[in-house]
Design a protein around this motif. Structure first.
Motif, PDB file in Angstrom:
ATOM      1  N   GLY A   1       0.696 -11.766   3.699  1.00 34.13           N
ATOM      2  CA  GLY A   1       0.390 -10.559   4.804  1.00 34.13           C
ATOM      3  C   GLY A   1       0.756 -11.071   6.001  1.00 34.13           C
TER       4      GLY A   1
ATOM      5  N   GLU B   1       4.130 -11.181   7.363  1.00 32.25           N
ATOM      6  CA  GLU B   1       4.415  -9.604   7.236  1.00 32.25           C
ATOM      7  C   GLU B   1       4.013  -8.804   8.525  1.00 32.25           C
ATOM      8  OE1 GLU B   1       6.115  -8.924   4.571  1.00 32.25           O
ATOM      9  OE2 GLU B   1       6.386  -6.965   5.335  1.00 32.25           O
TER      10      GLU B   1
ATOM     11  N   LYS C   1      10.970  -2.815   4.492  1.00 31.85           N
ATOM     12  CA  LYS C   1      10.159  -2.791   2.982  1.00 31.85           C
ATOM     13  C   LYS C   1       9.909  -1.130   3.085  1.00 31.85           C
ATOM     14  CE  LYS C   1       8.030  -6.194   2.071  1.00 31.85           C
ATOM     15  NZ  LYS C   1       6.921  -7.232   2.076  1.00 31.85           N
TER      16      LYS C   1
ATOM     17  N   VAL D   1       3.033  -4.966  -6.829  1.00 27.40           N
ATOM     18  CA  VAL D   1       3.825  -5.951  -6.063  1.00 27.40           C
ATOM     19  C   VAL D   1       2.670  -7.071  -5.505  1.00 27.40           C
ATOM     20  CG1 VAL D   1       5.017  -6.273  -3.844  1.00 27.40           C
ATOM     21  CG2 VAL D   1       5.591  -4.255  -5.318  1.00 27.40           C
ATOM     22  N   SER D   2       2.779  -8.023  -5.745  1.00 26.40           N
ATOM     23  CA  SER D   2       1.925  -9.206  -5.071  1.00 26.40           C
ATOM     24  C   SER D   2       2.146 -10.581  -5.478  1.00 26.40           C
ATOM     25  CB  SER D   2       0.367  -8.694  -5.549  1.00 26.40           C
ATOM     26  OG  SER D   2       0.284  -9.091  -6.757  1.00 26.40           O
ATOM     27  N   ARG D   3       1.718 -11.424  -4.607  1.00 20.82           N
ATOM     28  CA  ARG D   3       1.675 -13.027  -4.963  1.00 20.82           C
ATOM     29  C   ARG D   3       1.435 -13.153  -6.322  1.00 20.82           C
ATOM     30  NH1 ARG D   3      -1.388 -15.963  -2.614  1.00 20.82           N
ATOM     31  NH2 ARG D   3      -2.610 -14.384  -1.638  1.00 20.82           N
TER      32      ARG D   3
ATOM     33  N   LYS E   1      -5.263 -11.498  -7.666  1.00 19.65           N
ATOM     34  CA  LYS E   1      -4.480 -10.175  -7.737  1.00 19.65           C
ATOM     35  C   LYS E   1      -4.323  -9.617  -9.207  1.00 19.65           C
ATOM     36  CE  LYS E   1      -2.860 -10.986  -3.431  1.00 19.65           C
ATOM     37  NZ  LYS E   1      -3.187 -10.323  -2.268  1.00 19.65           N
TER      38      LYS E   1
ATOM     39  N   VAL F   1       6.026  -7.636  -9.479  1.00 18.48           N
ATOM     40  CA  VAL F   1       7.155  -8.061  -8.362  1.00 18.48           C
ATOM     41  C   VAL F   1       6.105  -9.129  -7.519  1.00 18.48           C
ATOM     42  CG1 VAL F   1       8.558  -7.432  -6.515  1.00 18.48           C
ATOM     43  CG2 VAL F   1       8.594  -5.974  -8.430  1.00 18.48           C
ATOM     44  N   GLY F   2       6.671 -10.266  -7.696  1.00 17.39           N
ATOM     45  CA  GLY F   2       5.942 -11.279  -6.602  1.00 17.39           C
ATOM     46  C   GLY F   2       6.402 -12.367  -5.928  1.00 17.39           C
TER      47      GLY F   2
ATOM     48  N   VAL G   1      11.410  -4.508  -2.762  1.00 13.03           N
ATOM     49  CA  VAL G   1      10.333  -3.869  -2.950  1.00 13.03           C
ATOM     50  C   VAL G   1       9.988  -2.675  -2.575  1.00 13.03           C
ATOM     51  CG1 VAL G   1       7.845  -4.306  -1.936  1.00 13.03           C
ATOM     52  CG2 VAL G   1       9.063  -6.457  -2.504  1.00 13.03           C
TER      53      VAL G   1
ATOM     54  N   GLU H   1      -9.660  -9.119  -2.327  1.00 16.21           N
ATOM     55  CA  GLU H   1      -8.350  -8.579  -1.523  1.00 16.21           C
ATOM     56  C   GLU H   1      -9.096  -8.586  -0.032  1.00 16.21           C
ATOM     57  OE1 GLU H   1      -5.293  -8.703  -0.783  1.00 16.21           O
ATOM     58  OE2 GLU H   1      -5.248  -7.926  -2.733  1.00 16.21           O
TER      59      GLU H   1
ATOM     60  N   GLY I   1      -4.990  -6.214   1.591  1.00 19.45           N
ATOM     61  CA  GLY I   1      -4.156  -5.774   0.838  1.00 19.45           C
ATOM     62  C   GLY I   1      -2.856  -4.882   1.653  1.00 19.45           C
ATOM     63  N   LEU I   2      -2.011  -5.567   2.008  1.00 18.57           N
ATOM     64  CA  LEU I   2      -1.054  -4.771   2.768  1.00 18.57           C
ATOM     65  C   LEU I   2      -0.288  -3.873   1.884  1.00 18.57           C
ATOM     66  CD1 LEU I   2       0.429  -7.430   5.506  1.00 18.57           C
ATOM     67  CD2 LEU I   2      -0.643  -5.158   5.906  1.00 18.57           C
ATOM     68  N   THR I   3      -0.028  -4.350   0.619  1.00 12.61           N
ATOM     69  CA  THR I   3       0.694  -3.711  -0.505  1.00 12.61           C
ATOM     70  C   THR I   3       0.158  -2.356  -0.767  1.00 12.61           C
ATOM     71  OG1 THR I   3      -0.533  -4.663  -2.120  1.00 12.61           O
ATOM     72  CG2 THR I   3       1.586  -5.955  -1.518  1.00 12.61           C
TER      73      THR I   3
ATOM     74  N   GLU J   1       1.604  -0.105   1.979  1.00 15.04           N
ATOM     75  CA  GLU J   1       2.895  -0.114   1.788  1.00 15.04           C
ATOM     76  C   GLU J   1       3.129   0.982   0.420  1.00 15.04           C
ATOM     77  OE1 GLU J   1       3.680  -4.703   3.087  1.00 15.04           O
ATOM     78  OE2 GLU J   1       3.832  -4.261   0.895  1.00 15.04           O
TER      79      GLU J   1
HETATM   80  N1  UDP Z   1       5.254  -9.288  -0.818  1.00 10.31           N
HETATM   81  C1  UDP Z   1       6.659  -9.114  -0.743  1.00 10.31           C
HETATM   82  N2  UDP Z   1       7.373  -9.675  -1.846  1.00 10.31           N
HETATM   83  C2  UDP Z   1       6.749  -9.842  -3.003  1.00 10.31           C
HETATM   84  C3  UDP Z   1       5.399  -9.904  -3.048  1.00 10.31           C
HETATM   85  C4  UDP Z   1       4.683  -9.656  -1.953  1.00 10.31           C
HETATM   86  O1  UDP Z   1       7.480  -8.954   0.005  1.00 10.31           O
HETATM   87  O2  UDP Z   1       7.334 -10.079  -4.207  1.00 10.31           O
HETATM   88  C5  UDP Z   1       4.712  -8.834   0.401  1.00 10.31           C
HETATM   89  C6  UDP Z   1       3.765  -7.585   0.458  1.00 10.31           C
HETATM   90  O3  UDP Z   1       4.865  -6.508   0.180  1.00 10.31           O
HETATM   91  C7  UDP Z   1       3.021  -7.604   1.636  1.00 10.31           C
HETATM   92  C8  UDP Z   1       2.604  -9.256   1.471  1.00 10.31           C
HETATM   93  O4  UDP Z   1       3.737  -9.967   0.950  1.00 10.31           O
HETATM   94  O5  UDP Z   1       3.668  -7.299   2.535  1.00 10.31           O
HETATM   95  C9  UDP Z   1       1.420  -9.261   0.793  1.00 10.31           C
HETATM   96  O6  UDP Z   1       0.114  -9.025   1.709  1.00 10.31           O
HETATM   97  P1  UDP Z   1      -1.098  -8.671   1.302  1.00 10.31           P
HETATM   98  O7  UDP Z   1      -2.089  -8.417   2.167  1.00 10.31           O
HETATM   99  O8  UDP Z   1      -0.858  -7.607   0.150  1.00 10.31           O
HETATM  100  O9  UDP Z   1      -1.722  -9.712   0.187  1.00 10.31           O
HETATM  101  P2  UDP Z   1      -1.601 -11.484   0.485  1.00 10.31           P
HETATM  102  O10 UDP Z   1      -0.611 -11.863  -0.104  1.00 10.31           O
HETATM  103  O11 UDP Z   1      -1.744 -11.519   1.996  1.00 10.31           O
HETATM  104  O12 UDP Z   1      -2.884 -11.985  -0.012  1.00 10.31           O
END
Ligand code: UDP
Length: 416
Positions: free
Chosen positions: A50, A53, A208, A236-238, A243, A267-268, A308, A325, A328-330, A333
């Motif tokens: 995040g 991002e 995105k 979508v997340s790491r 997560k 998707v991560g 994404v 969390e 949670g930018l996701t 998004e």
């Molecule tokens: N993200 C991405 N591709 C992926 C997985 C995550 O671009 O395959 C981006 C997601 O869109 C978001 C950021 O990584 O913008 C993750 O931010 P978040 O606050 O949700 O979680 P963090 O990873 O910081 O814990």
């Protein structure tokens, strides 16, 4: 020299039709006295997660209103990121503190990075715990220091936060997403600057989040083997235990019993400062047990921002089933795509989702499956939730609001 990060160009005026004229004018007025302010953002990585991002949008917009904002990334080897990942987990509640030698690695890298830092900043914004200790080695390099915390500090492992908190207190200010994240030892501490509460935000014009036609979204998803004529659930997340991708697979399996046509995409992206990521990626693959309707993708499969966006725009159900969390930018998004959203009832997610109005909040795989089935079986309900979710994000979680908050903080620092 720390590594400078290049960011593109953005124009605040382009956001007027999305956030309204009033906010744009308020920002311009706030920025009036701040022209030429030299601001450095320091973070651990320019890729994945995040923080990066946010900075890729916030910094160009700061520049557009006259702030001389820069971004530099600290230098660290695996031993450093192993220690800081442990610390990240402990600060979010994992009961395992760093060993004495890991603490030493953390401290040594901070000192080394501090020596590499160039000087003469008005404000240095230090993101997250990784570079937190740099300030005390070179306080003279910036007139003011602000610590920006992006993680959930509501239930930290006591020994870890007790060791970290005194370092926060030396700052001229600190910024947290939520009041609950402010450590108690900080609130009562002496000598710490003001605490600001300001959640992050997303860029509605980035690849995105920009509007993507249903045809384009379907085209992109089709390239990854998704059958675009069948319903899709997506997270979508790491790849990180907090997560809970395994919980998402559990939810999908329950839904699948009633709706065998459903598919799941996880998707991560893999972040450079997250050594645990690969291990957990492999356990997720194993857990999916070669189910052809579960697609597990990462950035090495060429899943970038547009992809994404396409997955989020295409999915019938968007999920962020986190058990911890920071924000949670996701979530924002996903909501911005006006798709029905289901999220874990933790951390920053309830700030973005009002249960039953802008999405659903859940605390188990069973609940997640139940709400998924509801939106899959009642498309009207899904549409309603999606529309309300998008409006909530428009009001509260787009980058111009975050820019305004930062300008307010800068003015406060000037006035001190
Ligand atoms: N993200 C991405 N591709 C992926 C997985 C995550 O671009 O395959 C981006 C997601 O869109 C978001 C950021 O990584 O913008 C993750 O931010 P978040 O606050 O949700 O979680 P963090 O990873 O910081 O814990």
């Amino acid at each position: 020299m720390l590594q400078p990060v290049g960011v593109g160009h953005k124009t605040l005026a382009d956001y007027t039709h999305l956030v309204g004229r009033d906010l744009i004018e308020e920002i311009r007025e706030l920025a009036e006295d701040l022209k030429g302010l030299k601001v450095l953002h320091l973070s651990a990585t320019a890729f994945g997660g995040g923080v990066s991002e946010i900075l890729y949008t916030l910094i160009p917009l700061m520049r557009d209103v006259g702030i001389e904002a820069d971004w530099q990334v600290i230098i660290g080897r695996e031993e450093f990121f192993n220690a800081t990942k442990l610390m990240h987990n402990a600060l979010q509640g994992n009961p395992l503190d760093l060993s004495p030698s890991e603490w030493r690695v953390y401290e040594d890298y901070n000192e080394m990075n501090a020596q590499q830092m160039s000087g003469d900043w008005d404000v240095c914004i230090v993101h997250d715990p990784q570079p937190l200790l740099m300030r005390e080695h070179v306080p003279e390099k910036a007139k003011s220091w602000v610590w920006r915390c992006h993680i959930d500090l509501s239930t930290p492992h006591p020994p870890t936060i007790e060791r970290i908190a005194p370092h926060i207190e030396g700052y001229d200010g600190s910024v947290f997403h939520l009041q609950e994240y402010v450590p108690h030892n900080l609130v009562n501490g002496n000598g710490s600057g003001p605490v600001h509460i300001c959640p992050p935000a997303i860029d509605p014009l980035s690849p995105k989040n920009m509007a993507l036609s249903p045809e384009d979204a379907a085209f992109v998803c089709d390239q990854f083997g998704i059958d675009v004529d069948r319903p899709l659930m997506c997270q979508v997340s790491r790849f990180d235990p907090w997560k809970d991708p395994l919980g998402v697979i559990d939810a999908y399996r329950i839904v699948n019993e009633q709706l065998p046509e459903v598919q799941l995409a996880l998707v991560g992206s893999m972040a450079t400062d997250d050594p645990e990521g690969w291990e957990f990626f492999n356990s997720t693959l194993e857990y999916a047990d070669s189910d052809p309707d579960i697609k597990i993708l990462n950035n090495l499969n060429n899943v970038g921002s547009i992809e994404v966006n396409a997955f989020q725009s295409q999915a019938e159900v968007l999920i962020q089933k986190s058990t911890r969390e920071g924000f949670g930018l996701t979530v924002s998004e996903a909501l911005w795509k006006a798709r029905p959203f289901i999220g874990g009832d933790v951390g920053g997610i309830p700030l973005q989702v009002q249960d039953g109005r802008t999405g659903f909040l859940v605390s188990s795989a069973e609940e997640c499956a139940d709400r998924s089935l509801r939106v899959l079986q009642e498309p009207e309900l899904g549409k309603q939730l999606g529309r309300a979710g998008k409006e909530h994000v428009r009001k509260h979680f787009l980058t111009p609001r975050l820019l305004r908050d930062w300008l307010g903080i800068f003015r406060g620092l000037r006035a001190e």
